[in-house]
Motif scaffolding. Structure first.
Motif, PDB file in Angstrom:
ATOM      1  N   TYR A 450     -69.630 -42.325  34.996  1.00  0.00           N
ATOM      2  CA  TYR A 450     -70.600 -43.015  34.130  1.00  0.00           C
ATOM      3  C   TYR A 450     -71.474 -42.037  33.344  1.00  0.00           C
ATOM      4  O   TYR A 450     -71.844 -42.302  32.198  1.00  0.00           O
ATOM      5  CB  TYR A 450     -71.490 -43.914  34.993  1.00  0.00           C
ATOM      6  CG  TYR A 450     -72.662 -44.535  34.284  1.00  0.00           C
ATOM      7  CD1 TYR A 450     -72.504 -45.660  33.484  1.00  0.00           C
ATOM      8  CD2 TYR A 450     -73.954 -44.006  34.415  1.00  0.00           C
ATOM      9  CE1 TYR A 450     -73.588 -46.243  32.841  1.00  0.00           C
ATOM     10  CE2 TYR A 450     -75.034 -44.576  33.780  1.00  0.00           C
ATOM     11  CZ  TYR A 450     -74.844 -45.694  32.986  1.00  0.00           C
ATOM     12  OH  TYR A 450     -75.926 -46.263  32.361  1.00  0.00           O
ATOM     13  N   GLU A 451     -71.815 -40.907  33.956  1.00  0.00           N
ATOM     14  CA  GLU A 451     -72.937 -40.115  33.473  1.00  0.00           C
ATOM     15  C   GLU A 451     -72.776 -39.560  32.067  1.00  0.00           C
ATOM     16  O   GLU A 451     -73.698 -39.647  31.245  1.00  0.00           O
ATOM     17  CB  GLU A 451     -73.199 -38.951  34.450  1.00  0.00           C
ATOM     18  CG  GLU A 451     -73.639 -39.403  35.826  1.00  0.00           C
ATOM     19  CD  GLU A 451     -72.496 -39.613  36.806  1.00  0.00           C
ATOM     20  OE1 GLU A 451     -72.739 -39.620  38.022  1.00  0.00           O
ATOM     21  OE2 GLU A 451     -71.338 -39.784  36.345  1.00  0.00           O
ATOM     22  N   ILE A 452     -71.638 -38.941  31.770  1.00  0.00           N
ATOM     23  CA  ILE A 452     -71.479 -38.294  30.460  1.00  0.00           C
ATOM     24  C   ILE A 452     -71.468 -39.318  29.325  1.00  0.00           C
ATOM     25  O   ILE A 452     -72.218 -39.163  28.348  1.00  0.00           O
ATOM     26  CB  ILE A 452     -70.220 -37.402  30.448  1.00  0.00           C
ATOM     27  CG1 ILE A 452     -70.386 -36.258  31.448  1.00  0.00           C
ATOM     28  CG2 ILE A 452     -69.974 -36.843  29.053  1.00  0.00           C
ATOM     29  CD1 ILE A 452     -69.127 -35.418  31.659  1.00  0.00           C
ATOM     30  N   PRO A 453     -70.660 -40.389  29.395  1.00  0.00           N
ATOM     31  CA  PRO A 453     -70.737 -41.375  28.314  1.00  0.00           C
ATOM     32  C   PRO A 453     -72.086 -42.078  28.238  1.00  0.00           C
ATOM     33  O   PRO A 453     -72.565 -42.374  27.136  1.00  0.00           O
ATOM     34  CB  PRO A 453     -69.601 -42.359  28.640  1.00  0.00           C
ATOM     35  CG  PRO A 453     -69.234 -42.109  30.047  1.00  0.00           C
ATOM     36  CD  PRO A 453     -69.552 -40.679  30.323  1.00  0.00           C
ATOM     37  N   ALA A 454     -72.717 -42.327  29.381  1.00  0.00           N
ATOM     38  CA  ALA A 454     -74.043 -42.953  29.337  1.00  0.00           C
ATOM     39  C   ALA A 454     -75.048 -42.053  28.629  1.00  0.00           C
ATOM     40  O   ALA A 454     -75.925 -42.531  27.896  1.00  0.00           O
ATOM     41  CB  ALA A 454     -74.527 -43.279  30.745  1.00  0.00           C
ATOM     42  N   ALA A 455     -74.921 -40.738  28.852  1.00  0.00           N
ATOM     43  CA  ALA A 455     -75.808 -39.805  28.151  1.00  0.00           C
ATOM     44  C   ALA A 455     -75.638 -39.920  26.644  1.00  0.00           C
ATOM     45  O   ALA A 455     -76.611 -39.839  25.879  1.00  0.00           O
ATOM     46  CB  ALA A 455     -75.521 -38.375  28.615  1.00  0.00           C
ATOM     47  N   ILE A 456     -74.406 -40.137  26.201  1.00  0.00           N
ATOM     48  CA  ILE A 456     -74.154 -40.330  24.768  1.00  0.00           C
ATOM     49  C   ILE A 456     -74.849 -41.596  24.282  1.00  0.00           C
ATOM     50  O   ILE A 456     -75.493 -41.611  23.228  1.00  0.00           O
ATOM     51  CB  ILE A 456     -72.640 -40.382  24.514  1.00  0.00           C
ATOM     52  CG1 ILE A 456     -72.021 -39.003  24.738  1.00  0.00           C
ATOM     53  CG2 ILE A 456     -72.330 -40.893  23.108  1.00  0.00           C
ATOM     54  CD1 ILE A 456     -70.509 -38.988  24.697  1.00  0.00           C
ATOM     55  N   GLY A 457     -74.730 -42.681  25.044  1.00  0.00           N
ATOM     56  CA  GLY A 457     -75.377 -43.932  24.652  1.00  0.00           C
ATOM     57  C   GLY A 457     -76.883 -43.809  24.587  1.00  0.00           C
ATOM     58  O   GLY A 457     -77.527 -44.341  23.669  1.00  0.00           O
ATOM     59  N   VAL A 458     -77.482 -43.112  25.555  1.00  0.00           N
ATOM     60  CA  VAL A 458     -78.932 -42.907  25.553  1.00  0.00           C
ATOM     61  C   VAL A 458     -79.336 -42.053  24.352  1.00  0.00           C
ATOM     62  O   VAL A 458     -80.330 -42.338  23.668  1.00  0.00           O
ATOM     63  CB  VAL A 458     -79.382 -42.241  26.866  1.00  0.00           C
ATOM     64  CG1 VAL A 458     -80.838 -41.788  26.785  1.00  0.00           C
ATOM     65  CG2 VAL A 458     -79.198 -43.207  28.044  1.00  0.00           C
ATOM     66  N   GLN A 459     -78.551 -41.014  24.067  1.00  0.00           N
ATOM     67  CA  GLN A 459     -78.864 -40.148  22.931  1.00  0.00           C
ATOM     68  C   GLN A 459     -78.763 -40.907  21.617  1.00  0.00           C
ATOM     69  O   GLN A 459     -79.574 -40.711  20.698  1.00  0.00           O
ATOM     70  CB  GLN A 459     -77.910 -38.954  22.911  1.00  0.00           C
ATOM     71  CG  GLN A 459     -78.323 -37.839  21.980  1.00  0.00           C
ATOM     72  CD  GLN A 459     -79.362 -36.928  22.609  1.00  0.00           C
ATOM     73  OE1 GLN A 459     -79.034 -36.062  23.392  1.00  0.00           O
ATOM     74  NE2 GLN A 459     -80.629 -37.115  22.259  1.00  0.00           N
ATOM     75  N   GLN A 460     -77.787 -41.808  21.502  1.00  0.00           N
ATOM     76  CA  GLN A 460     -77.670 -42.633  20.297  1.00  0.00           C
ATOM     77  C   GLN A 460     -78.864 -43.572  20.158  1.00  0.00           C
ATOM     78  O   GLN A 460     -79.373 -43.796  19.062  1.00  0.00           O
ATOM     79  CB  GLN A 460     -76.381 -43.442  20.342  1.00  0.00           C
ATOM     80  CG  GLN A 460     -75.122 -42.631  20.129  1.00  0.00           C
ATOM     81  CD  GLN A 460     -73.880 -43.489  20.259  1.00  0.00           C
ATOM     82  OE1 GLN A 460     -73.848 -44.475  20.986  1.00  0.00           O
ATOM     83  NE2 GLN A 460     -72.826 -43.105  19.546  1.00  0.00           N
ATOM     84  N   ALA A 461     -79.311 -44.129  21.279  1.00  0.00           N
ATOM     85  CA  ALA A 461     -80.412 -45.094  21.237  1.00  0.00           C
ATOM     86  C   ALA A 461     -81.731 -44.434  20.875  1.00  0.00           C
ATOM     87  O   ALA A 461     -82.545 -45.006  20.133  1.00  0.00           O
ATOM     88  CB  ALA A 461     -80.525 -45.801  22.589  1.00  0.00           C
ATOM     89  N   PRO A 492     -76.666 -33.605  21.138  1.00  0.00           N
ATOM     90  CA  PRO A 492     -76.988 -32.459  21.994  1.00  0.00           C
ATOM     91  C   PRO A 492     -77.271 -32.839  23.449  1.00  0.00           C
ATOM     92  O   PRO A 492     -78.306 -32.473  24.015  1.00  0.00           O
ATOM     93  CB  PRO A 492     -78.224 -31.872  21.312  1.00  0.00           C
ATOM     94  CG  PRO A 492     -78.911 -33.059  20.724  1.00  0.00           C
ATOM     95  CD  PRO A 492     -77.797 -33.987  20.269  1.00  0.00           C
ATOM     96  N   ILE A 493     -76.357 -33.573  24.057  1.00  0.00           N
ATOM     97  CA  ILE A 493     -76.547 -33.911  25.467  1.00  0.00           C
ATOM     98  C   ILE A 493     -76.405 -32.645  26.311  1.00  0.00           C
ATOM     99  O   ILE A 493     -75.723 -31.707  25.942  1.00  0.00           O
ATOM    100  CB  ILE A 493     -75.537 -34.973  25.940  1.00  0.00           C
ATOM    101  CG1 ILE A 493     -74.108 -34.445  25.899  1.00  0.00           C
ATOM    102  CG2 ILE A 493     -75.673 -36.254  25.133  1.00  0.00           C
ATOM    103  CD1 ILE A 493     -73.095 -35.334  26.606  1.00  0.00           C
ATOM    104  N   ASN A 494     -77.086 -32.651  27.459  1.00  0.00           N
ATOM    105  CA  ASN A 494     -76.994 -31.552  28.405  1.00  0.00           C
ATOM    106  C   ASN A 494     -76.249 -32.029  29.651  1.00  0.00           C
ATOM    107  O   ASN A 494     -76.560 -33.085  30.206  1.00  0.00           O
ATOM    108  CB  ASN A 494     -78.391 -31.062  28.807  1.00  0.00           C
ATOM    109  CG  ASN A 494     -79.144 -30.481  27.632  1.00  0.00           C
ATOM    110  OD1 ASN A 494     -78.636 -29.622  26.927  1.00  0.00           O
ATOM    111  ND2 ASN A 494     -80.357 -30.968  27.408  1.00  0.00           N
ATOM    112  N   LEU A 495     -75.288 -31.235  30.076  1.00  0.00           N
ATOM    113  CA  LEU A 495     -74.499 -31.542  31.262  1.00  0.00           C
ATOM    114  C   LEU A 495     -74.787 -30.498  32.325  1.00  0.00           C
ATOM    115  O   LEU A 495     -74.631 -29.304  32.081  1.00  0.00           O
ATOM    116  CB  LEU A 495     -73.008 -31.542  30.905  1.00  0.00           C
ATOM    117  CG  LEU A 495     -72.000 -31.590  32.062  1.00  0.00           C
ATOM    118  CD1 LEU A 495     -72.132 -32.879  32.846  1.00  0.00           C
ATOM    119  CD2 LEU A 495     -70.575 -31.424  31.520  1.00  0.00           C
TER     120      LEU A 495
END
Length: 625
Positions: A450-461, A492-495
């Motif tokens: 879940y984490e990586i795609p969710a980070a994308i969704g949060v960054q888009q929002a 620019p998500i951080n993993l």
């Protein structure tokens, strides 16, 4: 007088309709469907694919995914970050593309988060039958693989004729926008119907605003709840995700500052109060803090706000042990409000908490009770500090020291995302949340990947928000695919990628229930056939780099701190890779039980001992009536 119409395909009409749907709460308006994720195949390329191309980015932004499940996770992350006031759509082909949606749909519905699913389907006319990838059922000709989405969707329809889209699309929007009913919504679209033209009434494309209500509590229920709270000597509030969805954090703060009632939080509710608020006890339940669980065991009244009371929260029915404990549940859904035979307040969280504050005017918890939980907070703060403590800056970091290093780098604007493994337990107990959106744990479905795609969704929002996806090696190997999407979109998500050579969390659980860590390590086979050889020579950092991320490798605590600071300052997708010390135990022990049934008969000593412990623990389970 004839009604004005517009001739469009079903797919074109749906995209145009979605582009003019809005939510509004407290006078603030959001696009209900802010964009569409898609992977195209023969089931949707000529229908929805063509329609999205024709509509253009202004009407309907398009996001290209790499895995259908991950696209749903991204949409869910987006919806959660925006308090369920905005959602995204996901379109797939038929066959495996559609069935890949099921896990994401289950996650969305379990967590009460909106997402619109638009999978392709068989020919409604049966002109081509069976299609490539079509499931044939010998006795039910109208069944397709999309029917797997029925039990995990809050609403499901298959659009066999163009005109059927109108009522179905309106129902879909109603459910997505309704906080009491929301979840995954599926409109299965036969591929021939997607491309079929129809004369649509212009009114279908008129701008439509879906009001998100804040229903107030019933006066009788409110009076009964207030009376129960006034009569309680040891009340405890359990804050769930509904506090955040309703933006009720300030209302909760006002209530507890007026009454002195302490607050313990579920995984979804953590951050409802700042960690340093005098009434905040931290997480509750199996992964909760010692002070929270101690107070819960002796509470005579539990006030649930926006919580589903999962087994982790209730310690599988063993946590609330006061002989006369009773429950008051404030929830937007009657289904959740009635759990544990509670008195109910079926209403919006913010409206209900504000009404309770007024109804409890002048009421204050007993000073001795406040002093007791305040002392417990101080003791737990010392536990957190000890878990984060570093004696040697050049040593390999433990997982809790990693969390301490990350906590020192971020501020209240950052969002920390996690979902599975051993991290949820450590985070729930130790993370000191400073903002209402900082702590983003998906623990309704606890879905690896879940984490990586969710980070994308949060960054888009929220584009200016620093976002961190925390994953172990097991989770990373489940779904690293959307790293490519983050690179493509310039997000620019951080993993933070933690290598511990296997399923560490399940390994520990396996050991505790007599499973002896069977099948949980990522190692070579040994001579005895077990996976107990040397660690596999897998370079996950190199993998992340090959997908386009900037990668920073950290071997020591000092290097980790430097890498985390560098990642936060970067404007590119960045991975901090670290191999943690798993031999040194720095995490505090669990404070409450979790029911994972143990073999009733076994020949191995570990399982026999585990069963004895299980029988002792399960005896404490209560049914609340």
């Amino acid at each position: 007088m004839s009604t004005p119409t517009r001739r469009l395909t079903v797919a074109q009409a749906l995209v145009r309709f979605l582009s003019v749907q809005y939510t509004e709460r407290d006078g603030v308006r959001h696009r209900l469907i802010a964009g569409t994720w898609g992977i195209f195949g023969h089931g949707n390329v000529a229908g929805l694919g063509q329609a999205l191309l024709e509509a253009g980015e202004d009407a309907m932004p398009f996001h290209q995914g790499r895995n259908e499940q991950a696209m749903v996770h991204a949409a869910v992350g987006h919806a959660r970050q925006l308090n369920r006031l905005s959602a995204q759509a996901v379109t797939t082909s038929i066959g495996p593309g559609a069935t890949n949606l099921v896990t994401g749909a289950a996650l969305a519905t379990i967590n009460r988060l909106p997402v619109l699913l638009l999978p392709g389907d068989y020919f409604a006319t049966r002109a081509a039958d069976p299609l490539l990838q079509q499931l044939e059922h010998p006795t039910e000709a109208d069944v397709s693989v999309n029917d797997t989405l029925r039990p995990v969707s809050r609403y499901f329809d298959r659009i066999h004729r163009p005109e059927a889209l109108i009522p179905s699309a309106l129902q879909a929007m109603r459910i997505l926008a309704d906080p009491a009913e929301t979840g995954a919504v599926t409109l299965a679209l036969p591929q021939d119907v997607q491309a079929e033209a129809y004369d649509w009434p212009e009114e279908f494309f008129a701008e439509r605003v879906w009001r998100v209500r804040r229903p107030a509590p019933d006066p009788v229920e409110l009076a009964e709840a207030a009376a129960a709270i006034r009569a309680a000597r040891r009340p405890l509030i359990v804050a769930g995700g509904g506090v955040h969805h309703s933006e009720a954090e300030e209302a909760l703060k006002t209530l507890v500052e007026a009454t002195g009632i302490p607050v313990a939080s579920t995984q979804a509710g953590k951050g409802s109060l700042r960690h340093d608020h005098p009434c905040d006890l931290g997480g509750i339940g199996h992964t909760g803090t010692a002070v929270s669980d101690d107070i819960a065991r002796s509470a005579d009244l539990v006030i649930g706000v926006g919580t589903r009371y999962t087994d982790f929260t209730t310690a599988s029915g063993t946590l609330f042990q006061h002989p006369d404990v009773r429950f008051v549940n404030l929830n937007i859904t009657a289904f959740d409000a009635h759990k544990l035979a509670a008195r109910t307040l079926v209403c919006d969280a913010r409206a209900g908490l504000s009404a309770l504050t007024e109804a409890l005017s002048g009421h204050l918890a007993e000073p001795s009770y406040i002093a007791e939980y305040t002392f417990g907070q101080e003791q737990w703060d010392a536990v957190v500090e000890e878990s984060y403590r570093v004696d040697d800056e050049n040593a390999v970091p433990t997982q809790t020291q990693l969390l301490g290093a990350l906590e020192a780098v971020v501020d209240e604007s950052d969002v920390i995302i996690n979902a599975a493994g051993s991290l949820p337990g450590d985070l729930h107990k130790l993370w000191r949340t400073r903002g209402p959106r900082q702590y983003h744990l998906e623990y309704g479905y606890s879905c690896m990947g879940y984490e990586i795609p969710a980070a994308i969704g949060v960054q888009q929002a929220t584009p200016d928000t620093p976002v961190w996806a925390l994953v172990g090696d097991g989770t990373y190997l489940m779904m690293p695919t959307e790293i490519v999407t983050a690179v493509q979109e310039g997000l620019p998500i951080n993993l933070v990628l933690i290598q511990n050579h296997g399923y560490a969390s399940i390994g520990g659980l396996s050991e505790s229930v007599g499973g002896e860590r069977f099948g949980t390590a990522y190692r070579y086979r040994a001579a005895d056939g077990t996976f107990s050889g040397a660690p596999l020579p897998v370079d996950l950092a190199a993998n992340a780099a090959s997908l386009g991320m900037d990668v920073l490798r950290a071997k020591t605590v000092r290097e980790l701190r430097e890498a985390l600071a560098q990642a936060r300052a970067s404007d590119r997708p960045t991975c901090v890779y670290v191999e943690t010390d798993t031999a040194t135990l720095t995490a505090p022990p669990v404070e409450a039980w979790w029911d994972v049934p143990v073999a009733e008969t076994a020949s191995r000593e570990a399982a026999l001992r585990a069963r004895e412990e299980y029988d002792r623990e399960v005896a404490a389970r209560r049914t609340h009536l």
